[in-house]
Scaffold this motif. Sequence first.
Motif, short mmCIF file in Angstrom:
data_model
loop_
_atom_site.label_atom_id
_atom_site.label_comp_id
_atom_site.label_asym_id
_atom_site.label_seq_id
_atom_site.Cartn_x
_atom_site.Cartn_y
_atom_site.Cartn_z
N VAL A 109 5.62 -5.44 -6.92
CA VAL A 109 4.66 -5.55 -5.77
C VAL A 109 3.76 -6.92 -5.66
CG1 VAL A 109 4.39 -3.00 -4.73
CG2 VAL A 109 2.98 -3.85 -6.74
N HIS A 110 3.15 -6.90 -4.67
CA HIS A 110 2.30 -8.37 -4.85
C HIS A 110 0.88 -8.19 -4.15
CE1 HIS A 110 3.65 -9.73 -0.44
NE2 HIS A 110 3.76 -8.38 -0.56
N SER A 111 0.08 -7.28 -4.59
CA SER A 111 -1.31 -7.38 -4.12
C SER A 111 -2.27 -6.79 -5.49
CB SER A 111 -1.52 -6.18 -3.03
OG SER A 111 -3.07 -6.10 -2.64
N LYS A 112 -2.77 -8.03 -5.98
CA LYS A 112 -3.64 -7.80 -7.28
C LYS A 112 -4.35 -6.87 -7.09
CE LYS A 112 -6.29 -10.32 -10.50
NZ LYS A 112 -7.07 -11.69 -10.93
N GLY A 117 0.62 -1.23 -0.10
CA GLY A 117 0.01 0.18 0.07
C GLY A 117 1.00 1.43 0.02
N LYS A 118 1.95 1.41 0.85
CA LYS A 118 2.86 2.44 1.04
C LYS A 118 3.75 2.66 -0.36
CE LYS A 118 2.64 2.55 5.93
NZ LYS A 118 3.54 2.35 7.18
N SER A 159 -0.13 -3.95 3.32
CA SER A 159 0.73 -4.71 2.40
C SER A 159 0.20 -5.81 1.81
CB SER A 159 2.23 -5.16 3.11
OG SER A 159 1.81 -6.00 4.08
N GLY A 160 0.72 -6.33 0.74
CA GLY A 160 0.24 -7.51 0.21
C GLY A 160 0.08 -8.66 1.17
N THR A 161 1.11 -8.84 2.09
CA THR A 161 0.94 -10.03 3.06
C THR A 161 -0.13 -9.45 4.11
OG1 THR A 161 3.38 -10.11 3.14
CG2 THR A 161 2.20 -10.89 4.82
N HIS A 162 -0.47 -8.44 4.36
CA HIS A 162 -1.40 -7.96 5.46
C HIS A 162 -2.77 -8.16 4.51
CE1 HIS A 162 -3.69 -4.58 7.71
NE2 HIS A 162 -3.88 -5.75 8.21
N THR A 163 -2.92 -7.81 3.45
CA THR A 163 -4.17 -8.09 2.53
C THR A 163 -4.50 -9.63 2.51
OG1 THR A 163 -3.79 -6.13 1.41
CG2 THR A 163 -5.26 -7.71 0.24
#
Length: 341
Positions: free
Chosen positions: A200-203, A184-185, A272-276
Amino acid sequence: MKKSLALLLSLSLLVLPLTGCGGGQTAASPTPSAPSAPSETPEQSEAPAVDLTILYEADDDMINNYSLLAVNPDAPFVDADGNAVSDVYVNTEGAAALINWMLSEEGEQAAADYGYADYGEYLFYLKDDAPVSTAEIPQATEETKVIRMSTTTSVNDSGLLGYLLPLFEEKYGYTVEVTSAGTGKAIANAQSGNADLLLVHSKSQEEEFVAAGFSYVLPGFESERLTYMYNYFVLCGPSADPAGVKDATSVKDAFAAIAEGEYPFVSRGDKSGTHTKEVSLWPEELGITDEAESVEAYTDWYTYSNAGMGVCLTMAEETGSYILSDKATFLTFQANRGVME
């Protein structure tokens, strides 16, 4: 005669103190003892192995895809408060050069090889449908030399970029400046005009970035989002595994067991992608989202850390907590015995 005897007697009395009492030898000064050899400083013992371990992996819900996106120089750049930002310079040529190299046969093979020599397994895998570039990559010029990459702490903490980027820089003369944060940041950094490309890694967040006009299709490709490699998320925790997650039938069942027993859990808490990914794995009835307010009722066991992957792994190790991590960063953390640079 009496005077002579008296004189001799006086002289003998003067000599007596100079003789020893053991056979008439002169008393020797005590021989100083040799200085003792300095004791050897014990070698510093290695830091103990971390207790945090992988307890659940290889679930279809735990695939972690990574994408490259070029930043559109004509994007509607805004600052953190939503105010328009003008006079933004985007190094489109440099970004294209780096993306084309990372998606070339050389770049993709280097990414696929990373980690095996140190960890005995590969840390990233190429997707079967990964785009491949055959474009000619230009040498850097004074105007294009510095490339700004905004990426995630998961990528950075894994050590991948420290392995890949020198290969590119030495061959083509560029300097890549890396800024890492949660996805996100990292995306917000690009939206404010402070990056030339993203990794990054959040589709869902990537698609929003594209839909808002912040990316564009590079020549030779069919999409703004160039998803080309992946690894896996892993659920880690103390080796004793009090929640019994390693016996769960799915990762969602594992998360349900943690919540039911209120076992300590460290969340990235940084969108973040991990958090998502993490918030998508909790039972829906808990109402956990990526907003801090959604976990206010669970603070006895749920830590919303708002920190990067390496920091969160350290927190989980120190507190005996469960945590969701990308596998590459966890293996790096484990190999370094819990020390993240």
